[in-house]
Design a protein around this motif. Structure first.
Motif, PDB file in Angstrom:
ATOM      1  N   ASP A 234      57.426  39.791  79.217  1.00  0.00           N
ATOM      2  CA  ASP A 234      56.012  39.576  79.565  1.00  0.00           C
ATOM      3  C   ASP A 234      55.494  40.712  80.448  1.00  0.00           C
ATOM      4  O   ASP A 234      54.376  41.204  80.251  1.00  0.00           O
ATOM      5  N   ILE A 235      56.305  41.141  81.410  1.00  0.00           N
ATOM      6  CA  ILE A 235      55.869  42.222  82.315  1.00  0.00           C
ATOM      7  C   ILE A 235      55.641  43.500  81.505  1.00  0.00           C
ATOM      8  O   ILE A 235      54.645  44.203  81.676  1.00  0.00           O
ATOM      9  N   ALA A 236      56.553  43.774  80.574  1.00  0.00           N
ATOM     10  CA  ALA A 236      56.428  45.007  79.769  1.00  0.00           C
ATOM     11  C   ALA A 236      55.171  44.957  78.909  1.00  0.00           C
ATOM     12  O   ALA A 236      54.429  45.954  78.799  1.00  0.00           O
ATOM     13  N   TYR A 237      54.884  43.807  78.321  1.00  0.00           N
ATOM     14  CA  TYR A 237      53.653  43.694  77.514  1.00  0.00           C
ATOM     15  C   TYR A 237      52.412  43.810  78.409  1.00  0.00           C
ATOM     16  O   TYR A 237      51.417  44.430  78.041  1.00  0.00           O
ATOM     17  N   ASN A 238      52.490  43.221  79.611  1.00  0.00           N
ATOM     18  CA  ASN A 238      51.341  43.302  80.529  1.00  0.00           C
ATOM     19  C   ASN A 238      51.030  44.740  80.918  1.00  0.00           C
ATOM     20  O   ASN A 238      49.886  45.079  81.219  1.00  0.00           O
ATOM     21  N   HIS A 239      52.062  45.598  80.907  1.00  0.00           N
ATOM     22  CA  HIS A 239      51.834  47.007  81.257  1.00  0.00           C
ATOM     23  C   HIS A 239      51.563  47.864  80.022  1.00  0.00           C
ATOM     24  O   HIS A 239      51.601  49.092  80.083  1.00  0.00           O
ATOM     25  N   GLY A 240      51.303  47.215  78.886  1.00  0.00           N
ATOM     26  CA  GLY A 240      50.773  47.949  77.726  1.00  0.00           C
ATOM     27  C   GLY A 240      51.790  48.422  76.711  1.00  0.00           C
ATOM     28  O   GLY A 240      51.469  49.295  75.883  1.00  0.00           O
ATOM     29  N   ALA A 241      53.023  47.857  76.715  1.00  0.00           N
ATOM     30  CA  ALA A 241      54.001  48.266  75.691  1.00  0.00           C
ATOM     31  C   ALA A 241      53.483  47.885  74.303  1.00  0.00           C
ATOM     32  O   ALA A 241      52.826  46.854  74.136  1.00  0.00           O
ATOM     33  N   TYR A 242      53.769  48.737  73.320  1.00  0.00           N
ATOM     34  CA  TYR A 242      53.409  48.399  71.933  1.00  0.00           C
ATOM     35  C   TYR A 242      54.305  47.276  71.403  1.00  0.00           C
ATOM     36  O   TYR A 242      53.859  46.393  70.687  1.00  0.00           O
ATOM     37  N   GLY A 243      55.602  47.388  71.713  1.00  0.00           N
ATOM     38  CA  GLY A 243      56.554  46.392  71.233  1.00  0.00           C
ATOM     39  C   GLY A 243      57.710  46.310  72.215  1.00  0.00           C
ATOM     40  O   GLY A 243      58.031  47.309  72.879  1.00  0.00           O
ATOM     41  N   ASN A 260      51.057  58.494  76.529  1.00  0.00           N
ATOM     42  CA  ASN A 260      49.923  58.584  77.464  1.00  0.00           C
ATOM     43  C   ASN A 260      49.900  57.450  78.496  1.00  0.00           C
ATOM     44  O   ASN A 260      49.074  57.482  79.417  1.00  0.00           O
ATOM     45  N   ASN A 261      50.742  56.465  78.302  1.00  0.00           N
ATOM     46  CA  ASN A 261      50.867  55.386  79.300  1.00  0.00           C
ATOM     47  C   ASN A 261      51.774  55.923  80.416  1.00  0.00           C
ATOM     48  O   ASN A 261      52.930  55.546  80.593  1.00  0.00           O
ATOM     49  N   THR A 262      51.195  56.843  81.211  1.00  0.00           N
ATOM     50  CA  THR A 262      51.963  57.722  82.096  1.00  0.00           C
ATOM     51  C   THR A 262      52.850  57.014  83.099  1.00  0.00           C
ATOM     52  O   THR A 262      53.982  57.409  83.325  1.00  0.00           O
ATOM     53  N   TYR A 263      52.336  55.972  83.718  1.00  0.00           N
ATOM     54  CA  TYR A 263      53.076  55.369  84.831  1.00  0.00           C
ATOM     55  C   TYR A 263      53.794  54.080  84.452  1.00  0.00           C
ATOM     56  O   TYR A 263      54.117  53.269  85.311  1.00  0.00           O
ATOM     57  N   PHE A 264      54.039  53.912  83.143  1.00  0.00           N
ATOM     58  CA  PHE A 264      54.646  52.657  82.695  1.00  0.00           C
ATOM     59  C   PHE A 264      55.941  52.351  83.456  1.00  0.00           C
ATOM     60  O   PHE A 264      56.121  51.245  83.962  1.00  0.00           O
ATOM     61  N   MET A 268      56.503  49.230  85.876  1.00  0.00           N
ATOM     62  CA  MET A 268      57.505  48.251  85.446  1.00  0.00           C
ATOM     63  C   MET A 268      58.462  47.943  86.611  1.00  0.00           C
ATOM     64  O   MET A 268      58.708  46.781  86.935  1.00  0.00           O
ATOM     65  N   LYS A 269      58.978  49.005  87.231  1.00  0.00           N
ATOM     66  CA  LYS A 269      59.953  48.830  88.323  1.00  0.00           C
ATOM     67  C   LYS A 269      59.302  48.083  89.499  1.00  0.00           C
ATOM     68  O   LYS A 269      59.907  47.191  90.091  1.00  0.00           O
ATOM     69  N   PHE A 270      58.070  48.456  89.802  1.00  0.00           N
ATOM     70  CA  PHE A 270      57.324  47.818  90.912  1.00  0.00           C
ATOM     71  C   PHE A 270      57.185  46.316  90.640  1.00  0.00           C
ATOM     72  O   PHE A 270      57.455  45.479  91.501  1.00  0.00           O
ATOM     73  N   SER A 271      56.786  45.982  89.384  1.00  0.00           N
ATOM     74  CA  SER A 271      56.593  44.563  89.041  1.00  0.00           C
ATOM     75  C   SER A 271      57.915  43.805  89.036  1.00  0.00           C
ATOM     76  O   SER A 271      57.977  42.643  89.440  1.00  0.00           O
ATOM     77  N   LEU A 272      58.967  44.460  88.548  1.00  0.00           N
ATOM     78  CA  LEU A 272      60.282  43.797  88.536  1.00  0.00           C
ATOM     79  C   LEU A 272      60.728  43.491  89.960  1.00  0.00           C
ATOM     80  O   LEU A 272      61.191  42.388  90.265  1.00  0.00           O
ATOM     81  N   ASP A 273      60.570  44.474  90.844  1.00  0.00           N
ATOM     82  CA  ASP A 273      60.952  44.274  92.249  1.00  0.00           C
ATOM     83  C   ASP A 273      60.149  43.128  92.872  1.00  0.00           C
ATOM     84  O   ASP A 273      60.692  42.272  93.561  1.00  0.00           O
ATOM     85  N   ASN A 274      58.837  43.112  92.572  1.00  0.00           N
ATOM     86  CA  ASN A 274      57.971  42.060  93.124  1.00  0.00           C
ATOM     87  C   ASN A 274      58.351  40.683  92.609  1.00  0.00           C
ATOM     88  O   ASN A 274      58.156  39.675  93.294  1.00  0.00           O
ATOM     89  N   ALA A 275      58.890  40.644  91.384  1.00  0.00           N
ATOM     90  CA  ALA A 275      59.287  39.361  90.787  1.00  0.00           C
ATOM     91  C   ALA A 275      60.704  38.964  91.203  1.00  0.00           C
ATOM     92  O   ALA A 275      61.266  38.008  90.674  1.00  0.00           O
TER      93      ALA A 275
END
Ligand code: HSE
Length: 295
Positions: A234-243, A260-264, A268-275
């Motif tokens: 879910d986190i990966a999709y929320n940050h704009g992953a295609y699949g 072009n999704n430069t900071y994915f 991702m790491k920031f959200s994982l740490d927060n979770a």
């Protein structure tokens, strides 16, 4: 000494169970030469089997046997960047290193096709070993003896972001949880998506990938073996992953992301740490079109 560079691989790609795989820009290195004894060491202090149970040694010996030669001993120095039992083809990298090293030491008696076949016979399925040897994305059918394969080079503006947990999942365990039979409609569900994946990746129709990575052969059964996997998807999709899909047998989760999704990776790491999922590491990779190389 022969120096070999072997790429990591990501197999299945969602729906292409045991059939689709691709090589990634993440490498193991193996130095090898004939010796009177078995002399196996690790250049990076990663614990590896140092006797005749070492998979590089076993694979090299298999190739010698096929060629009617006796392998007395072998000196091997391994540098293992690819994490083990994480769904990134670490076993395949060992098999391919052993086969390519042995074939080189014998003056290349076996062809590339022979090596693809022998590697699949050792591993049991071709979807990691074939791309590890050949590079690119490989579509492969293993009939038990021979692999019928196509390698396609991929020149896309895509990143493959590996989200790797701090625990191992052995392929045997991840295969043991799969059903023996599946309904006809699930077979149709998968074959249509596996075909859609390749066609969409190779033609740049990336908006199809989210549908194409779904499957009913392995991912639903394996998710329960990977704590927090659903959250990571879910986190990966929320940050704009295609699949997003389970890489090989897991537990690594792979996100296919636009260049072009430069900071994915950072997001991702920031959200994982927060979770509270700070044990998961994020590695930004690309497709390797070259496969295994002597360097
Ligand atoms: N296709 C294999 C599996 C890849 O999913 O079990 C892991 O080796």
């Amino acid at each position: 000494m022969i120096n070999i560079r072997i790429p990591a691989t990501s197999a299945n790609l969602g729906a292409g169970f045991d059939a689709l795989g691709l090589a990634l820009t993440y490498y193991n290195y193996v130095e090898m030469e004939e010796s009177d004894v078995i002399d196996i060491s690790s250049a990076d202090n990663i614990k590896i089997p140092q006797d005749e149970n070492n998979l590089i040694y076993i694979s090299a010996k298999d190739l010698y046997n096929v060629c009617g030669k006796k392998l007395q001993g072998l000196k091997i120095v391994q540098t293992n960047n690819i994490p083990m039992a994480r769904g990134l083809g670490s076993s395949s990298a060992c098999i391919i290193a052993g086969l390519v090293g042995a074939n080189t030491m014998l003056g290349n008696p076996l062809t590339k096709d022979d090596l693809v076949d022998l590697a699949a016979q050792i591993e049991g399925h071709p979807d990691n070993t074939a791309p590890a040897l050949l590079g690119g994305i490989v579509t492969a059918v293993f009939d038990g003896k021979k692999v019928h394969w196509v390698k396609q080079e991929v020149f896309t503006k895509l990143k493959f972001v590996a989200i790797i947990p701090d625990f191992e999942l052995k392929t045997e365990k991840a295969r043991a949880c799969l059903p023996k039979e599946i309904p006809h409609k699930d077979a149709v569900y998968n074959l249509s998506r596996a075909a859609l994946f390749s066609a969409s990746l190779l033609t740049g129709k990336f908006e199809n990938l989210r549908t194409a990575v779904h499957d009913r052969l392995h991912q639903p059964y394996r998710m329960s073996l990977i704590p927090n996997a659903r959250e990571v998807f879910d986190i990966a999709y929320n940050h704009g992953a295609y699949g997003v899909y389970l890489s090989g047998a897991g537990p690594t989760i792979m996100a296919i992301v636009d260049e072009n999704n430069t900071y994915f990776a950072g997001k991702m790491k920031f959200s994982l740490d927060n979770a509270g999922l700070s044990g998961w590491q994020v590695h930004e990779l690309h497709i390797d079109n070259n496969g295994t190389a002597l360097i």
